[in-house]
Each structure stands twice: as structure tokens, then as C-alpha cells.
Design an enzyme around this catalytic site. Structure first.
Site, mmCIF file in Angstrom:
data_model
loop_
_atom_site.group_PDB
_atom_site.id
_atom_site.type_symbol
_atom_site.label_atom_id
_atom_site.label_comp_id
_atom_site.label_asym_id
_atom_site.label_seq_id
_atom_site.Cartn_x
_atom_site.Cartn_y
_atom_site.Cartn_z
ATOM 1 C CG ASP A 1 -2.014 1.064 1.133
ATOM 2 O OD1 ASP A 1 -1.714 2.189 0.666
ATOM 3 O OD2 ASP A 1 -3.154 0.773 1.521
ATOM 4 C CB ALA B 1 -11.236 -3.919 -5.318
ATOM 5 N NE ARG B 2 -16.085 0.794 -6.958
ATOM 6 C CZ ARG B 2 -16.809 0.306 -5.978
ATOM 7 N NH1 ARG B 2 -16.847 -1.004 -5.766
ATOM 8 N NH2 ARG B 2 -17.496 1.099 -5.181
ATOM 9 C CD GLU C 1 -20.138 -4.686 -11.566
ATOM 10 O OE1 GLU C 1 -20.844 -4.213 -10.671
ATOM 11 O OE2 GLU C 1 -18.965 -5.100 -11.367
ATOM 12 C CG HIS D 1 -20.478 -5.358 -7.509
ATOM 13 N ND1 HIS D 1 -20.180 -4.287 -8.298
ATOM 14 C CD2 HIS D 1 -20.046 -5.020 -6.251
ATOM 15 C CE1 HIS D 1 -19.602 -3.339 -7.566
ATOM 16 N NE2 HIS D 1 -19.501 -3.767 -6.323
ATOM 17 N N GLY E 1 -20.208 -8.244 -2.714
ATOM 18 C CA GLY E 1 -19.299 -8.165 -1.573
ATOM 19 C C GLY E 1 -19.951 -7.684 -0.292
ATOM 20 C CB ALA E 2 -21.457 -4.561 0.654
#
Length: 316
Positions: free
Chosen positions: A176, A243-244, A273, A291, A293-294
Site C-alpha cells: 500500500d 474491489a472494482r 459490469e 458484485h 461483496g457487501a
């Protein structure tokens, strides 16, 4: 004051806002009709997830709006800086879904090392007639314990994923550029805690060392992982992207899988997407999810509550 949760919100969030005197609308309004709906109903707060786009034209066309909320982390579907320049509050819920995304990463990893992504496709077709052959096909699995997980992006979700890995018995390394050092406290059901300290390493060093790579970065202008990065990775390694879409070069990914450079990939997000490429969807070495994830009940309750608390603080 009216709040439009255009991409949905948990009942917990609705109740929390209603208890504070807000009127909550959960009608899903089409993007092209959104401006008219907001103006006709004098909406002061617009809550979205990843489907609804909140761009400059909508912001300029809706003078009643005072707040835009994103149920989740990434806000690339919102012109955040422009909205704030116009005096609007822009909020999100960065901590609410971290554990849910982390667990999905490991769903892909556990399924990957035991070939479940492929077995679940072939067992319904041939399980009754080719059971012994399928058993042989999937009999060379491996364990995650003792392997190295490389985490690219060590924010809340990256650290939540690292916690799961540590619990499984994996070694964790991370890259990171915005966080040189990190400390994670791993808590257990009985109140015990163990602290772990980490230092960021270079992306190339991570790719050379990791058995599995997971991405937790925001949308980028360029690929984070493309052909040069796949060439650096260990032969037989695997990668997960929750992530994206667009942070992995999917053409290079397919090539790496077809050449057996990678054992498998897990994808929850996609470059094109909401219409993923057929070559991605049909590849037998990719574990797929749409998609989500959440998308757990627990995360959505946390998201709803966190949004309600912020809205109450900012608008009342």
C-alpha cells in the site's frame, strides 16, 4: 424531510431515519427519470449504492438536494468534489461492509483451492454418470493454511481480509503506497486478542512471493494488475478481485489462465459490469459472483444504521 433510497436500504436503516422524523422513500427510480422525481417530491437526501449515478447534471438540476449518501465504500459513481463544491454533504459507510467483503474473498479462495467453482458446474451435468471421473478431476486440491496471501491495498477491507487469513493460518504480506506500517488486532470469541504488525513491501516483491493475491483498491485510471504483473506472479498462484472492475486487465487474466500461469481467479467485479464479457463468464477457471461483496444482511443493517446516524447529524 424526504430521503430517497434509490438502490434500496435495510429496514433497520428505514426505521432509524423514520424515528428521527424523516420520510423515507424506497422507490427504485430509473436513472433518466431521477431528476424529475427528486424535484417533484422535494427530496433532500439521495441514497445510492453502485447502480445509481450522481453526476454534475443531476446535482445542478436538483436544487432541493442537501445530501448524497453512498451505502458502501467506493464513490466512483458520484461526482463527490463537485457536489461538495455546491455545498452538498456527501457521505459513505467505509467500515460497515469490510467483514462481508473479506468473507466473500475467502469464499472464492476456499472454493478455488478445492475446485468448487468448476465442480458446481459439472456435478449437476455429469455427477450421476461420471462420478468417479469427476472425483479424480477434483482430487488434487490444496490447503490455504501455511500459504502466503498478498493484499494489495491495506485499508479497512484489506485489513479485514488479512484478519481472516491470519485466522486460517496464512502468512500475510501487503502493498500500500499510502501506508508504510500497519497493526492489526485479531479478536476471538472469548475476549482474547493477538496483535500483528506489518510493513508494506513493493508490489513486485508481493507478486513474486504470494500464493494468492487479493485486491482492495479504489477505481484506477490504469490497471493495477496487467500482463507484466501476471508474468511476475508465481506459477500456479491465484488472484481475487472484490474491489472494482477495471483494476485487473481481464484480457491478460484470461491469457494467464489459459497458459496455466494462474491456477484460478475469483471475480466479484468486472471491467464491463453490468455486462461481463462472455470469455470471463465461460472460463472454467474463474469463480464468479455478481458484485455481492457487501450483500449480507448484517452488512446492510450496519450500512443503514450508519447512514441514518450521519443523516440525522447533518440534516437535523
Amino acid at each position: 424531510m424526504k430521503i430517497l433510497a434509490n438502490d434500496g436500504i435495510s429496514q433497520t436503516g428505514v426505521d432509524a431515519m423514520q424515528n428521527e422524523g424523516f420520510e423515507v422513500l424506497t422507490t427504485n427510480v430509473a436513472q433518466e427519470q431521477l431528476v424529475n422525481f427528486i424535484n417533484e417530491n422535494e427530496i433532500v437526501g439521495l441514497l445510492v449504492r453502485s447502480a445509481t449515478k450522481v453526476r454534475k447534471d443531476l446535482i445542478d438540476s436538483c436544487p432541493s438536494l442537501k445530501l448524497i449518501g453512498r451505502g458502501g465504500v467506493g464513490m466512483d459513481n458520484i461526482d463527490v468534489d463537485y457536489a461538495r463544491e455546491k455545498g452538498l454533504h456527501v457521505i459513505n459507510t467505509p467500515a460497515a461492509s469490510s467483514e462481508s467483503v473479506a468473507e466473500l474473498v475467502f469464499a472464492h479462495l476456499f472454493g478455488g483451492v478445492r475446485f468448487l467453482y468448476d465442480a458446481n458446474r459439472n456435478m449437476p451435468l455429469d455427477g450421476d454418470s461420471k462420478f468417479k471421473q469427476l472425483k479424480k478431476n477434483y482430487a488434487k486440491g490444496s490447503e490455504l493454511r501455511g500459504k502466503t496471501l498478498g493484499v494489495i491495498g491495506f485499508g479497512r477491507i484489506g485489513q479485514a481480509t488479512a484478519k481472516v487469513a491470519l485466522g486460517v493460518g496464512m502468512k500475510v504480506i501487503y502493498h500500500d503506497p499510502f501506508m508504510d506500517d500497519a497493526s492489526i488486532s485479531l479478536s476471538f470469541y472469548d475476549g482474547q486478542t493477538i496483535d500483528f504488525k506489518f510493513k508494506s513491501i513493493s508490489k513486485d516483491e508481493l507478486l513474486k512471493s504470494a500464493d494468492f493475491v487479493t485486491l482492495h483498491v479504489p477505481a484506477q485510471k490504469e490497471y493495477v494488475i496487467g500482463k507484466p504483473e501476471f508474468e511476475i506472479m508465481k506459477s500456479g498462484a491465484a488472484i481475487v478481485n472484490a474491489a472494482r472492475g477495471g483494476v485487473i486487465d481481464e484480457v491478460a487474466l484470461i491469457d494467464a489462465l489459459e497458459k496455466n500461469k494462474l491456477a484460478f481467479a475469483g471475480l466479484d467485479v468486472y471491467e464491463s459490469e453490468p455486462s461481463p464479457e462472455i470469455k470471463i463468464l465461460m472460463n472454467p477457471n474463474i469463480s464468479l459472483s455478481p458484485h455481492i461483496g457487501a450483500a449480507t444482511g448484517e452488512a446492510q443493517d450496519r450500512i443503514g444504521t450508519e447512514l441514518a446516524n450521519q443523516i440525522t447529524t447533518l440534516l437535523k
